[in-house]
Scaffold this active site. Structure first.
Site, mmCIF file in Angstrom:
data_model
loop_
_atom_site.group_PDB
_atom_site.id
_atom_site.type_symbol
_atom_site.label_atom_id
_atom_site.label_comp_id
_atom_site.label_asym_id
_atom_site.label_seq_id
_atom_site.Cartn_x
_atom_site.Cartn_y
_atom_site.Cartn_z
ATOM 1 C CG PHE A 144 -1.834 0.968 0.955
ATOM 2 C CD1 PHE A 144 -3.227 1.148 0.448
ATOM 3 C CD2 PHE A 144 -1.391 2.753 2.126
ATOM 4 C CE1 PHE A 144 -3.951 2.057 0.582
ATOM 5 C CE2 PHE A 144 -2.213 3.354 1.203
ATOM 6 C CZ PHE A 144 -3.542 3.349 0.816
ATOM 7 C CG ASP A 229 5.406 4.010 2.005
ATOM 8 O OD1 ASP A 229 5.661 4.171 2.815
ATOM 9 O OD2 ASP A 229 4.697 2.891 1.506
ATOM 10 C CE LYS A 258 -0.862 5.298 7.903
ATOM 11 N NZ LYS A 258 -0.654 5.703 6.299
#
Ligand SMILES: *Cc1c(COP(=O)(O)O)cnc(C)c1O
Length: 403
Positions: A144, A229, A258
């Site tokens: 993702f 990532d 995040k």
């Protein structure tokens, strides 16, 4: 003012209002939170919850950490935004801290994870094209990487790509954890290999030991770049500041978002000097990227996380969390596997995870899912042993109810 507003609507009215007025992009749980402190949240009816999802690995220092709150308050009364037309002290300060704490030499700031990955993809392609290589970014099944058109194409989950044709070209996929597949896929067309050190949204998938090292070797011998990532695994989530530190294998480019701003939106792309040179003035930009407010929050986050003993304390509590989750996994029906690292764990079930998430919510515990069959536990890093024990007792109740 806010208090009065909250009293003017009960929770049911807030839910109705959002159902009527917002785009239908989310299947939301029927609850609205209005206040948070450490690992606790309170809904609009005053009910208390213990938070083991942390806003999907965002609120890693807990809700309203005093140092972050103070930094935001101070910056809000000083200067919110100028522009990247000018130098921004808070941004330079944050870049210095992230560069010192990582493999990287340079940072680019933006506002979200998807944007950080967009920057990484652009930088990798510019770097490759300057060497007459192609622009393919090899990505992993079940990965993702975000919801922009490029990052959703990089994402290895077809369900998210439905109805979006035509998608950008140049994102071939290989199975996660399979080095031979990467070896077969790399060539002159490859600009980079993009990977999450642990796949989070895709089901808390932990690769075999030596995977990152193998990827590094393949990329080096093919003359292509390695991109991590770490949007979800970074900022202490796995017990080290960045997950790649467990393997000691550095990438050429890494993305963060995040937890970096503790709830204030900020994304970051980090790169080595050699690779970062593929961006010059005008080759990429963001109006809000790295503005004084977001950077003030992120500076406070990095300061707290790099304090002596902070991450050591996280690792200690994480060992207790793992022990507790093992015992929960032995009691829940239909458990296939417990996997994860540090403060990021998944319990894979042979059935739908949603009813357990729903029961937990009704019992005052927030957990998540990662895909249809995996329960996700990602508490704030400041969670206490007492919180972990409380979570365990609620999960025991839930297990008993659904058995
Ligand atoms: C959440 C996430 C993203 C996307 O971040 P946004 O801020 O939602 O754009 C990208 N990659 C990973 C690994 C993520 O967990």
């Amino acid at each position: 003012m806010r208090e009065r507003n909250m009293q003017a609507h009960d929770m049911k009215q807030w839910i109705e209002l959002s159902e009527q007025t917002l785009a239908r992009t989310y299947a939301r749980f029927p609850v609205a939170f209005v206040r948070g402190r450490k690992s606790r949240l309170w809904d609009a009816e005053g009910r208390e919850y213990i938070d083991f999802l942390a806003g999907i690995s965002v609120v890693s220092l807990g809700h309203c950490h005093p140092k972050v709150t103070a930094a935001i308050k101070k910056q809000a009364g000083t200067l919110l935004h100028t522009s990247n037309l000018y130098h921004i002290p808070e941004q330079a300060d944050l870049a210095r801290k992230l560069v010192d704490a990582s493999f990287a030499d340079r940072a680019f700031f933006c506002n979200s994870g998807a944007e950080a990955n967009e920057a990484a993809i652009k930088l990798a392609r510019r770097h490759a094209h300057a060497q007459d290589r192609g622009g393919d970014i090899i990505c992993m099944h079940d990965s993702f990487h975000g919801r922009t058109l490029a990052t959703i194409t990089a994402t290895g989950q077809i369900k998210y790509q439905e109805g979006l044709d035509p998608l950008p070209a140049g994102f071939p996929k290989v199975p996660f954890g399979d080095l031979d597949a990467v070896r077969d896929a790399v060539g002159d067309r490859t600009a980079a290999v993009l990977v999450e050190p642990i796949q989070a949204e895709g089901g808390i998938n932990v690769p075999p030991v030596g995977y990152l090292e193998g990827l590094r070797e393949i990329c080096d011998s093919a003359g292509t770049l390695l991109i991590y990532d770490e949007i979800q695994t970074g900022m202490g989530r796995t017990g080290t500041l960045f997950a790649y530190e467990h393997e000691g294998v550095a990438p050429d480019i890494m993305t963060l978002a995040k937890a970096l701003g503790a709830g204030v939106p900020i994304g970051c792309m980090l790169a080595t000097e050699e690779v970062a040179a593929a961006f010059g003035p005008g080759s990429h930009a963001s109006t809000f990227g790295g503005n004084p407010l977001a950077c003030a929050a992120a500076n406070a986050v990095v300061d707290v996380m790099t304090e002596d003993a902070f991450l050591e304390g996280v690792r200690k509590k994480a060992r207790y969390l793992e022990k507790v989750l093992k015992s929960i996994a032995s009691r829940l029906p239909g458990v296939k596997e417990l996997r994860g690292r540090g403060m990021l764990w998944g319990i894979e079930l042979d059935r739908d995870a949603a009813p357990i998430v729903q029961h937990a919510l009704e019992s005052g515990l927030l957990i998540g899912s990662a895909g249809p069959n995996v329960l996700r536990f990602a508490p704030p890093l400041v969670v206490t042993r007492k919180d972990i024990t409380l979570m365990a007792s609620i999960m025991e109740e839930v297990a008993a109810e659904i058995a």
